[in-house]
Design an enzyme around this catalytic site. Sequence first.
Site, PDB file in Angstrom:
ATOM      1  N   CYS A  33     -73.477   0.918 -40.408  1.00  0.00           N
ATOM      2  CA  CYS A  33     -72.075   0.817 -40.033  1.00  0.00           C
ATOM      3  C   CYS A  33     -71.172   1.256 -41.167  1.00  0.00           C
ATOM      4  O   CYS A  33     -69.961   1.374 -40.988  1.00  0.00           O
ATOM      5  CB  CYS A  33     -71.721  -0.612 -39.654  1.00  0.00           C
ATOM      6  SG  CYS A  33     -72.901  -1.363 -38.572  1.00  0.00           S
ATOM      7  N   CYS A 104     -63.944  -6.103 -40.732  1.00  0.00           N
ATOM      8  CA  CYS A 104     -64.095  -5.959 -42.177  1.00  0.00           C
ATOM      9  C   CYS A 104     -63.777  -7.276 -42.880  1.00  0.00           C
ATOM     10  O   CYS A 104     -64.371  -7.606 -43.905  1.00  0.00           O
ATOM     11  CB  CYS A 104     -63.190  -4.856 -42.713  1.00  0.00           C
ATOM     12  SG  CYS A 104     -63.227  -3.378 -41.701  1.00  0.00           S
TER      13      CYS A 104
HETATM   14  S1  FES Z   1     -64.213  -0.162 -40.850  1.00  0.00           S
HETATM   15 FE1  FES Z   1     -66.025   0.172 -41.951  1.00  0.00          FE
HETATM   16  S2  FES Z   1     -65.770  -1.190 -43.633  1.00  0.00           S
HETATM   17 FE2  FES Z   1     -63.930  -1.444 -42.553  1.00  0.00          FE
END
Ligand code: FES
Lengths: 140, 394
Positions: A33, A104
């Site tokens: 991700c 995040c």
């Molecule tokens: S969207 Fe990937 S770390 Fe914030």
Amino acid sequence: MYTDKVLDHFTNPRNVGEIEDASGVGEVGNMKCGDIMKMYLKINDESNVIEDVTFKTFGCGAAIATSSMSTEMIKGKSIDEALSLTNKAIADALDGLPPVKMHCSVLAEEALKAALLDYQKKSGKNLGLNDDDFEDWDAE
Amino acid sequence: MRSIYLDHAATTPVREEVIEAMVKVLRENYGNPSSIHQFGRPSRKLIEEAREKVAKAINADPREIIFVGSGTEADNLAILGSARANKKKGNHLITTSVEHHAVLDAFKALEKEGFEVTYLPVDGEGRISVADFKNALRDNTILVSVMHANNEVGTIMPVEEIGAICREKKILFHVDAVQAVGKIPVDVTQINCDFLALSGHKIYGPKGIGVLYMRRGVRTQPLYHGGGQERKLRPGTENVPNIVGLGVAIELAVAEMETESPRLAKLRDKLIDGVLSTIPETRLNGPREGRLPHNANISIVYVEGEALLLTCDMKGMSCSSGSACTSGSLDPSHVLMAMGLSHTIAHGSLRLSLGHSTTEDDIDYIIRELKPIADRLRAMSPVWENFQKGLPIA
Ligand code: FES
Ligand SMILES: Cc1ncc(COP(=O)(O)O)c(C=O)c1O
């Protein structure tokens, strides 16, 4: 899309780095991700106060800003206070995050809990944290 | 502070000549092109003049030019329309795995309607192979769609070879030339395509206007229904200012290509060489040769693209990234993934696309400023730390 506070913490992140003899280290996220957050804690075993905290983050502007803000929010605080820190509180302290970036801030909360879990293992104290606490956290 | 626009692949500023022509039309030519009175006639004439300009730019006949609302719409009209209109002949379609979403998602929609789609793989530089294409052909293949050049990494596809095969086998061939027009020669008779899409805002023209070239004798279905405009394929009162603007833009873009493209290619090469030689652990995504002249796509490995692009922007360099964090989804760019890049490399990608305003001085500035940006972000990257300590990356 980012608030001034987010941009400030992104541009001048507080407490970046490592702690050599950390009491607890937590690393969360994954490369797939594209976000990895690592948090280091220095805890006073007597007083249970977080005397120092640092982070390293691979991630977007929000990831870096929430890491930075979370370290600021728990530095000098007790373990109990750190345990009650939520991703929402971190996001609020930054005057909010865009909805797609809320995950995040979850990462910041997780990294802190992972570091505290590591401390729990190393110190033998029971902070009430479990390994499987980290499995199904969601971007709420 | 400087402010350098390095995102010309996303969109371009509208050039003065276009603005002037459009403002004049907005002010003076409000008549409906379908009206035969003295207010309508000049509007009709302006559209037909623009149609001729577009036709000339891609070596087509004006009757083969259909004005539509965007590059996206041109792609959809070609793909959805022709697949549906020819579905009795077969239900197999071929495209590539690195198309723009305007193409990919149109094919996804057709899959739901019962069509079978082959998505051709690409090599490490983002190019399909003609051999793979030949292997994918079936007796019931009715439509092939391949982009002329890729919007993320600038890779130029072998569209002429594909076109020759399609023509021989009487299979419809659509080319998304949105990124190619005005940068490299685009000639529909050389490509042997049946459809070709282009867009106004990538060539210093207005947004919200596109063109579908449709070869004479080819059939497609309109996406929606209404008046008889654009031979009933794109009903709705024509956007005359945008059509005129696109006409001016494409004429100038093609006329200037001979000098502008080599200029951009030289600057691009200087940029690529400069960045790769000053910052360790960087790589070029896409090919050296056979690449759009204005596209540089570089991965600064072990840092994340959105953080990179935010910092660049603060230093006056506005570009884009294929990282997951900029995509709004949790995945990095499908193009970089199809090229087989690791997540680490894809997340650190930065696309710098040059244009009219780019100077050599800008390139020097970028090369100089990018290094401290990379250093700063790497200093806070746990992945960089692992890399330097020789530990597993993640
Ligand atoms: S969207 Fe990937 S770390 Fe914030
Ligand atoms: C290759 C390609 N196809 C299609 C499009 C869509 O064009 P438009 O923005 O005019 O809809 C773009 C631009 O974003 C593109 O780069």
